[in-house]
Enzyme design. Sequence first.
Site, PDB file in Angstrom:
ATOM      1  N   THR A   1       0.832  -1.206   0.000  1.00  0.00           N
ATOM      2  CA  THR A   1       0.000   0.000   0.000  1.00  0.00           C
ATOM      3  C   THR A   1       0.867   1.258   0.000  1.00  0.00           C
ATOM      4  OG1 THR A   1      -1.761  -1.152   1.185  1.00  0.00           O
ATOM      5  CG2 THR A   1      -1.790   1.254   1.254  1.00  0.00           C
TER       6      THR A   1
ATOM      7  N   HIS B   1       2.104   1.859  -3.438  1.00  0.00           N
ATOM      8  CA  HIS B   1       1.075   2.472  -4.291  1.00  0.00           C
ATOM      9  C   HIS B   1       0.998   3.980  -4.045  1.00  0.00           C
ATOM     10  CE1 HIS B   1      -0.013  -1.416  -5.580  1.00  0.00           C
ATOM     11  NE2 HIS B   1      -0.806  -1.740  -4.585  1.00  0.00           N
TER      12      HIS B   1
END
Length: 348
Positions: free
Chosen positions: A44, A47
């Site tokens: 995450t 990202h």
Amino acid sequence: MSEKMVAIMKTKPAYGAELVEVDVPKPGPGEVLIKVIATSICGTDLHIYEWNEWAQSRIKPPQIMGHEVAGEVVEVGPGVEGIEVGDYVSVETHIVCGKCYACRRGQYHVCQNTKIFGVDTDGVFAEYAVVPAQNVWKNPKSIPPEYATLQEPLGNAVDTVLAGPISGKSVLITGAGPLGLLGIAVAKASGAYPVIVSEPSDFRRELAKKVGADYVINPFEEDVVKEVMDITDGNGVDVFLEFSGAPKALEQGLQAVTPAGRVSLLGLYPGKVSIDFNNLIIFKALTVYGITGRHLWETWYTVSRLLQSGKLNLDPIITHKYKGFDKYEEAFELMRAGKTGKVVFMLK
């Protein structure tokens, strides 16, 4: 304690992040301040660093990144009970409402109003971080910080692997990224045999072997289903664990799992996936689990006990340790290139 601290911050809506000096935050009611000892990079975070479509729709810069952590409580806000200065802690990232239909049934991991610590709030890529007291998990002193910071993703792997019986079961794991590697460790510690891993990256296949995989397959060069059938005497595996988020891997795994077998899906797919439900799931009488988050707090107890048992082989998974945040750009670029397992920043 200094009034200033260093943090990795998403300062603007663009690729990358910056190392900045900011004020040390103060805990409010129901919050605690922790001094970060170790913190690790999650997919995450990558990202957010890359500023992909998901990050653009969710993240509101400026914001401190990071959510996987081990630290020490240094200040307790008003109204906090059961947590004291000096406690050695980690953090559950799902901030749940406690009031919705899911929460009222004890299914906190699918709270309908979940906010994610380090995604919807400032995170832990900093020397200090404010954390909701309800999300604090106390660690035994016996667990080293580089392991304690991995408990949140390890919880994902535990829920994936242990969604059903695993001891003595044959297992196929597709995807040996950081979560898949943690899944291998959990499966081996829980008595699975053989553990077969399908992974296209040479680097990650070698890591999979070091963690304990009994067989590794290159899906770009070998027929995954044929290899699995050969290894299992034509029966297929009892359990299929999908970590990759690759549609082809999903299809291969469903073909390779034995009738009446179990499937756990953790990998996230890039869009809609076309699957032959009749022949690959219904007529095979498969049990399929979708995995998200961690069961609160049942999974945390399981993770902690597995770590305390000494049976989890995590050292090969932690491929990179950095002292402090100075080389954060190098760390993220290595992750982008797929040349890491877990990356940990050590602050103490």
